[in-house]
Motif scaffolding. Structure first.
Motif, PDB file in Angstrom:
ATOM      1  N   THR A 482    -100.711 -24.570  62.172  1.00 49.59           N
ATOM      2  CA  THR A 482    -101.519 -23.508  62.498  1.00 49.59           C
ATOM      3  C   THR A 482    -101.321 -22.324  61.567  1.00 49.59           C
ATOM      4  OG1 THR A 482    -101.562 -24.035  64.802  1.00 49.59           O
ATOM      5  CG2 THR A 482    -101.939 -21.500  63.948  1.00 49.59           C
ATOM      6  N   ARG A 483    -102.249 -21.695  60.866  1.00 48.06           N
ATOM      7  CA  ARG A 483    -102.106 -20.641  59.831  1.00 48.06           C
ATOM      8  C   ARG A 483    -102.028 -19.633  60.705  1.00 48.06           C
ATOM      9  NH1 ARG A 483    -105.317 -19.315  54.268  1.00 48.06           N
ATOM     10  NH2 ARG A 483    -104.735 -17.128  54.015  1.00 48.06           N
ATOM     11  N   VAL A 484    -101.051 -18.616  60.126  1.00 52.40           N
ATOM     12  CA  VAL A 484    -100.851 -17.299  60.449  1.00 52.40           C
ATOM     13  C   VAL A 484    -100.381 -16.574  59.066  1.00 52.40           C
ATOM     14  CG1 VAL A 484     -99.164 -15.509  61.763  1.00 52.40           C
ATOM     15  CG2 VAL A 484     -99.602 -18.022  62.655  1.00 52.40           C
ATOM     16  N   ASP A 485    -101.262 -15.241  59.277  1.00 49.64           N
ATOM     17  CA  ASP A 485    -100.895 -14.467  58.148  1.00 49.64           C
ATOM     18  C   ASP A 485    -100.059 -13.279  58.385  1.00 49.64           C
ATOM     19  OD1 ASP A 485    -102.806 -15.237  55.994  1.00 49.64           O
ATOM     20  OD2 ASP A 485    -104.149 -15.386  57.557  1.00 49.64           O
ATOM     21  N   LEU A 486     -99.136 -12.977  57.701  1.00 49.72           N
ATOM     22  CA  LEU A 486     -98.032 -11.900  57.684  1.00 49.72           C
ATOM     23  C   LEU A 486     -98.180 -10.966  56.534  1.00 49.72           C
ATOM     24  CD1 LEU A 486     -95.872 -11.803  59.942  1.00 49.72           C
ATOM     25  CD2 LEU A 486     -94.160 -12.495  58.186  1.00 49.72           C
ATOM     26  N   VAL A 487     -98.778  -9.780  57.200  1.00 53.60           N
ATOM     27  CA  VAL A 487     -98.758  -8.739  55.983  1.00 53.60           C
ATOM     28  C   VAL A 487     -97.436  -8.098  55.725  1.00 53.60           C
ATOM     29  CG1 VAL A 487    -101.101  -8.575  56.518  1.00 53.60           C
ATOM     30  CG2 VAL A 487     -99.263  -6.885  57.559  1.00 53.60           C
ATOM     31  N   PRO A 488     -97.263  -7.438  54.500  1.00 49.80           N
ATOM     32  CA  PRO A 488     -95.840  -6.715  54.072  1.00 49.80           C
ATOM     33  C   PRO A 488     -95.547  -5.684  55.414  1.00 49.80           C
ATOM     34  CG  PRO A 488     -97.393  -6.792  52.195  1.00 49.80           C
ATOM     35  CD  PRO A 488     -98.141  -7.318  53.337  1.00 49.80           C
ATOM     36  N   GLY A 489     -94.318  -5.590  55.694  1.00 50.67           N
ATOM     37  CA  GLY A 489     -94.142  -4.910  56.787  1.00 50.67           C
ATOM     38  C   GLY A 489     -94.224  -5.554  58.310  1.00 50.67           C
ATOM     39  N   GLU A 490     -94.621  -6.611  58.247  1.00 46.89           N
ATOM     40  CA  GLU A 490     -94.645  -7.335  59.571  1.00 46.89           C
ATOM     41  C   GLU A 490     -93.423  -8.271  59.853  1.00 46.89           C
ATOM     42  OE1 GLU A 490     -99.312  -7.457  61.027  1.00 46.89           O
ATOM     43  OE2 GLU A 490     -98.424  -9.288  60.075  1.00 46.89           O
ATOM     44  N   SER A 491     -93.091  -8.442  61.023  1.00 42.32           N
ATOM     45  CA  SER A 491     -92.054  -9.261  61.539  1.00 42.32           C
ATOM     46  C   SER A 491     -92.456 -10.492  62.073  1.00 42.32           C
ATOM     47  CB  SER A 491     -91.019  -8.531  62.339  1.00 42.32           C
ATOM     48  OG  SER A 491     -90.447  -7.315  61.595  1.00 42.32           O
ATOM     49  N   PHE A 492     -91.719 -11.674  62.098  1.00 40.12           N
ATOM     50  CA  PHE A 492     -91.841 -12.723  62.646  1.00 40.12           C
ATOM     51  C   PHE A 492     -90.709 -13.289  63.440  1.00 40.12           C
ATOM     52  CE2 PHE A 492     -91.924 -17.306  62.320  1.00 40.12           C
ATOM     53  CZ  PHE A 492     -93.217 -17.962  62.367  1.00 40.12           C
ATOM     54  N   VAL A 493     -90.735 -13.593  64.648  1.00 39.11           N
ATOM     55  CA  VAL A 493     -89.712 -13.750  65.656  1.00 39.11           C
ATOM     56  C   VAL A 493     -89.785 -15.035  66.327  1.00 39.11           C
ATOM     57  CG1 VAL A 493     -88.304 -13.054  67.691  1.00 39.11           C
ATOM     58  CG2 VAL A 493     -89.667 -11.207  66.210  1.00 39.11           C
ATOM     59  N   PHE A 494     -88.561 -15.899  66.068  1.00 42.16           N
ATOM     60  CA  PHE A 494     -88.519 -17.142  66.601  1.00 42.16           C
ATOM     61  C   PHE A 494     -87.269 -17.179  67.555  1.00 42.16           C
ATOM     62  CE2 PHE A 494     -90.121 -20.536  63.366  1.00 42.16           C
ATOM     63  CZ  PHE A 494     -91.251 -20.852  64.252  1.00 42.16           C
ATOM     64  N   CYS A 495     -87.425 -17.709  68.836  1.00 42.67           N
ATOM     65  CA  CYS A 495     -86.180 -17.856  69.742  1.00 42.67           C
ATOM     66  C   CYS A 495     -86.357 -19.118  70.484  1.00 42.67           C
ATOM     67  CB  CYS A 495     -86.229 -16.506  70.574  1.00 42.67           C
ATOM     68  SG  CYS A 495     -87.547 -16.713  71.897  1.00 42.67           S
ATOM     69  N   THR A 496     -85.189 -19.309  71.020  1.00 48.77           N
ATOM     70  CA  THR A 496     -85.075 -20.385  72.058  1.00 48.77           C
ATOM     71  C   THR A 496     -85.453 -19.682  73.336  1.00 48.77           C
ATOM     72  OG1 THR A 496     -82.671 -20.185  72.112  1.00 48.77           O
ATOM     73  CG2 THR A 496     -83.540 -21.892  70.760  1.00 48.77           C
ATOM     74  N   ASP A 497     -85.553 -20.827  74.456  1.00 53.65           N
ATOM     75  CA  ASP A 497     -86.016 -20.586  75.974  1.00 53.65           C
ATOM     76  C   ASP A 497     -85.139 -19.657  76.373  1.00 53.65           C
ATOM     77  OD1 ASP A 497     -84.296 -22.455  76.090  1.00 53.65           O
ATOM     78  OD2 ASP A 497     -85.710 -23.772  77.266  1.00 53.65           O
ATOM     79  N   GLY A 498     -83.909 -19.691  76.166  1.00 56.98           N
ATOM     80  CA  GLY A 498     -83.009 -18.896  77.013  1.00 56.98           C
ATOM     81  C   GLY A 498     -83.062 -17.650  76.903  1.00 56.98           C
ATOM     82  N   LEU A 499     -83.824 -17.014  76.064  1.00 55.32           N
ATOM     83  CA  LEU A 499     -83.990 -15.535  75.992  1.00 55.32           C
ATOM     84  C   LEU A 499     -85.054 -15.187  76.796  1.00 55.32           C
ATOM     85  CD1 LEU A 499     -83.132 -12.972  74.459  1.00 55.32           C
ATOM     86  CD2 LEU A 499     -84.823 -13.692  72.478  1.00 55.32           C
ATOM     87  N   VAL A 500     -86.022 -15.912  77.173  1.00 57.47           N
ATOM     88  CA  VAL A 500     -87.238 -15.517  78.007  1.00 57.47           C
ATOM     89  C   VAL A 500     -87.227 -16.250  79.507  1.00 57.47           C
ATOM     90  CG1 VAL A 500     -88.606 -15.214  75.748  1.00 57.47           C
ATOM     91  CG2 VAL A 500     -88.722 -17.435  76.803  1.00 57.47           C
ATOM     92  N   GLU A 501     -86.409 -17.198  79.823  1.00 54.67           N
ATOM     93  CA  GLU A 501     -86.357 -17.867  80.954  1.00 54.67           C
ATOM     94  C   GLU A 501     -85.678 -17.410  81.943  1.00 54.67           C
ATOM     95  OE1 GLU A 501     -87.953 -22.146  80.673  1.00 54.67           O
ATOM     96  OE2 GLU A 501     -85.828 -22.203  80.516  1.00 54.67           O
ATOM     97  N   GLU A 502     -85.966 -17.275  83.153  1.00 55.38           N
ATOM     98  CA  GLU A 502     -85.188 -16.643  84.297  1.00 55.38           C
ATOM     99  C   GLU A 502     -85.500 -17.397  85.406  1.00 55.38           C
ATOM    100  OE1 GLU A 502     -82.675 -13.837  86.523  1.00 55.38           O
ATOM    101  OE2 GLU A 502     -82.700 -14.464  84.553  1.00 55.38           O
ATOM    102  N   ARG A 503     -84.323 -17.881  86.365  1.00 59.44           N
ATOM    103  CA  ARG A 503     -84.482 -18.686  87.542  1.00 59.44           C
ATOM    104  C   ARG A 503     -85.516 -18.025  88.305  1.00 59.44           C
ATOM    105  NH1 ARG A 503     -82.124 -18.998  92.478  1.00 59.44           N
ATOM    106  NH2 ARG A 503     -80.776 -17.491  92.026  1.00 59.44           N
ATOM    107  N   GLY A 504     -86.535 -18.716  88.840  1.00 60.44           N
ATOM    108  CA  GLY A 504     -87.322 -18.368  89.973  1.00 60.44           C
ATOM    109  C   GLY A 504     -88.511 -17.627  89.351  1.00 60.44           C
ATOM    110  N   LEU A 505     -88.502 -17.167  88.261  1.00 57.82           N
ATOM    111  CA  LEU A 505     -89.758 -16.457  87.492  1.00 57.82           C
ATOM    112  C   LEU A 505     -90.274 -17.278  86.656  1.00 57.82           C
ATOM    113  CD1 LEU A 505     -88.038 -12.902  86.805  1.00 57.82           C
ATOM    114  CD2 LEU A 505     -89.373 -13.442  88.907  1.00 57.82           C
TER     115      LEU A 505
END
Length: 721
Positions: A482-505
């Motif tokens: 998939t193509r994504v365009d990143l203009v100057p000044g924009e940020s690209f964030v990668f993370c693993t699921d531990g940052l966004v997962e919470e038990r029961g949610l």
């Protein structure tokens, strides 16, 4: 829990109960449910009548001292508590001592559970309760008495509960020095020392005027100090008015009297027959240290020693796991002039368990960079070993210049050939630092989060495949890009699921929280990574490892004389057009060129709508002041399509097809330029630099627009017009 047949408790007067409980031996235990290890302190071994070295640490070995029916009863109580989610259990049972005598014994345990609700440890006390039996009619067993006097059982219960959740030495220190710490010991001050390399190091102190002890330099255990002496001899020492300390420790006595302390207790902290530290308790009033006081202090010291031993081991294992994990992650990241990159790694609070999360940044030819984020199944050294091998293999495939789909397919085959049952999720993206074009693919992993220059955030729809390893097993090696365009000044964030997962949610709740955090964070890569860590790791990442990678394209704001702005308008974002117009008008106001705003907005609207309607992607909008011009600006709209523009010939009743005609009428000049695999339509607004310039540019623009004839219906074929 009922007592054994024939055994009946009586409710004596509160003071009498405390006295009877204090005389009996109180030990502590720590039961690791995952490892099956049952640790007893010295007093706990005495309660079960085990000699030093006789108990092997297995719960099954306790059956030698407990009758089968008694063991079944206590076991049933524990199972009920574990299955129902109760915080603890307790009960009475009989221990058969080696001389055949029956001893009534009481136990009380606190069940520790992880964030998923699974029990992993039980900590508690065992005590000889034989003095509590008399042959009288059965009465209810009292808890804390109503007169305000604390019973031994209540104090031990509250202390056990307080330290049960302490994982690290810092956690234990917080229990001692935090709210209720001194009250739990009935003292006015305390000092905690730990044995380190033959020295006693004071690590915590509580109470007015006592905190200064924490900063004292470590002292050798052989030095003449009463607490060190207690640690060496493993014997407590109690002193009232210091008559026995005056001669040997005159400076210490002078210090204690100077801070208003009249009595002191020095308690060794002993775990598995080894001194691990010492605890000093200070009292402002004269204290006689009767049998009850000594029994209570000894029992509390035993519970504290067990907790500290666990915490020290946890810290050591955590340090080992963190060092092992760090050794498998890249030590140095490549640097790029046109982008800033920040990475963070957070190890779960799980002792020796090592996670398989990783990140990587690969410098590629032709001013490109490869970004990798991944997670190997499991939390053990095997997962870490697989991660290390997979990271190196994927880096090699990326360095060969393969596109993301090929890199992931080869990495999947590599993992399958390792003869392991583990799989891995992964996302890989290649960024062209010149154009800002990103090609991304993912294998069962989260896609990237993009932060735009105005603080808006979005999760681009990056199509995905199945996890690495599984893809090869089931012959599903398709990883669409998939193509994504990143203009100057924009940020690209990668993370693993531990940052966004919470038990029961639902995971979307965590993703929304991350997007909000990123949107309100600072723009710089390092600062944004710190902001994410501070905001989310304590909430989401404590039970799982977290890998985080943030890339920000260097902003291109031009200069004071030649300012410039960029904005990306996503095809699926209906608010993007409105926000783009607002950004254009604000920029022109800031530059003192607000008189051009109406024409620039109208032209931008025409060009952006054409891109969003007639191409497969979004548009990159750029507005800049033309160098060496008298108030002229250039508007540029870049798309991904290589299809040339086709000028329409709309009839009188046509409702569309006049876009280029409008731009030709409003702009001082305009044109079309190739950009990568797409094109950019540009137009300038403002005072002309001369009639010759105006005429020449108009002629060139007309030739560019007439590069292809309109079709018979007079409609646009594929490109914006």
């Amino acid at each position: 829990m009922s007592l054994p047949a024939g055994a009946r408790p009586v409710a004596p007067a509160p003071a009498d109960l405390a006295e009877r409980l204090a005389i009996n031996s109180v030990g502590s235990f720590d039961w690791d449910l995952d490892q099956g290890r049952f640790d007893l302190d010295r007093t706990g071994l005495d309660v079960f009548d085990f000699r030093p070295g006789e108990f092997d640490g297995r719960p099954e070995s306790l059956v030698l001292r407990i009758a089968p029916e008694e063991s079944a009863r206590i076991g049933a109580a524990l199972r009920r508590a574990l299955e129902s989610g109760e915080p603890g259990y307790g009960g009475y049972f009989q221990v058969t001592r080696r001389d055949g005598a029956k001893q009534l014994t009481h136990t009380q345990g606190t069940i520790l559970r992880d964030r998923r609700g699974n029990a992993y440890r039980v900590v508690g006390i065992v005590r000889d309760a034989s003095r509590e039996l008399v042959d009288l009619p059965p009465l209810s067993w009292p808890g804390d008495d109503t007169t305000g006097r604390r019973t031994l059982a209540s104090v031990l219960r509250s202390t056990t509960e307080a330290v049960s959740s302490a994982l690290t030495v810092e956690d234990v220190k917080a229990v001692l020095t935090g709210a209720g710490g001194l009250e739990r010991f009935g003292a006015d001050g305390l000092a905690l020392g730990l044995v380190e390399s033959g020295s006693l190091k004071f690590v915590a102190a509580g109470g007015p005027s006592v905190e200064t002890i924490e900063g004292v330099a470590p002292s050798s255990l052989l030095e003449s100090l009463p607490l060190a002496e207690s640690v060496l001899t493993q014997q407590p020492r109690y002193s009232s008015d210091y008559p026995d300390l005056e001669e040997r420790f005159p400076l210490l006595v002078s210090y204690l009297r100077g801070i208003g302390m009249a009595s002191v207790a020095f308690l060794p902290l002993i775990a598995q027959a080894r001194s691990i530290g010492g605890l000093a308790l200070f009292y402002r009033e004269h204290k006689t240290f009767g049998q009850e006081d000594r029994e209570l202090a000894g029992a509390l010291a035993g519970i504290l020693a067990q907790s500290l031993q666990r915490a020290i081991l946890f810290d050591q294992e955590r340090e080992f796991a963190t060092a092992l994990q760090a050794s498998m992650l890249p030590r140095h990241l490549p640097r790029f002039e046109s982008a800033d990159i920040a990475v963070r790694y957070h190890a779960a609070r799980s002792g020796r368990e090592v996670g398989g999360d990783w990140y990587d940044v690969v410098a590629l030819p032709r001013n490109r960079v490869g970004l990798v984020i991944g997670d190997v199944q499991g939390h053990d050294t095997h997962a870490a070993a697989i991660m290390g091998q997979l990271r190196i293999a994927l880096r090699a495939y990326a360095a060969e210049g393969h596109p993301p789909a090929t890199v992931l397919a080869r990495a999947s085959r590599f993992l399958a050939e390792l003869d392991t049952d583990r799989f891995a999720t992964c996302a890989y993206a290649q960024l062209d630092l010149e154009s800002g074009t990103v090609w991304a693919a993912r294998a069962g992993h989260l896609g990237p989060l993009v932060r735009h220059t105005d603080g808006r955030t979005g999760w681009p729809h990056v199509r995905g495949g199945v996890p690495l390893g599984v893809a090869t097993t089931f012959e599903q090696l398709g990883f669409p890009e998939t193509r994504v365009d990143l203009v100057p000044g924009e940020s690209f964030v990668f993370c693993t699921d531990g940052l966004v997962e919470e038990r029961g949610l639902d995971i979307t709740i965590g993703m929304e929280s991350l997007a909000e955090t990123v949107g309100h964070g600072p723009p710089g890569a390092e600062e944004l990574a710190d902001h994410i860590a501070e905001s989310l790791w304590t909430r989401w990442g404590s039970e799982d490892d977290v890998a985080l990678l943030v890339l920000r394209r260097a902003p291109d704001n031009g200069s004071a004389c030649v300012p410039r702005i960029h904005q990306y308008v996503h095809q699926a974002d209906p608010e993007g057009l409105v926000e783009a117009r607002v950004a254009l008008r604000q920029a022109l106001d800031d530059w003192g060129l607000s008189t051009l705003a109406d024409d620039v907005e109208a032209a931008a609207g025409e060009l952006l709508v054409n891109v969003l309607l007639h191409t497969d992607g979004g548009a990159v909008l750029t507005l800049e002041v033309v160098p060496a011009s008298a108030g002229r600006v250039r508007l540029s709209v870049q798309d991904r399509s290589s299809v040339p523009l086709r000028r329409r010939s709309p009839g009188e009743a046509a409702t569309s097809g006049r876009g280029l005609m409008m731009i030709d009428a409003m702009a001082a000049r305009w044109g079309v330029e190739p950009r990568g695999d797409g094109k950019a339509v540009w137009c300038e607004f403002g005072s002309a630099t001369g009639e010759t310039d105006r005429a020449g540019e108009a002629a060139r623009a007309g030739k560019a627009a007439e590069a292809a004839e309109p079709d018979e219906a007079g409609e646009e074929a594929a490109g914006p017009a």
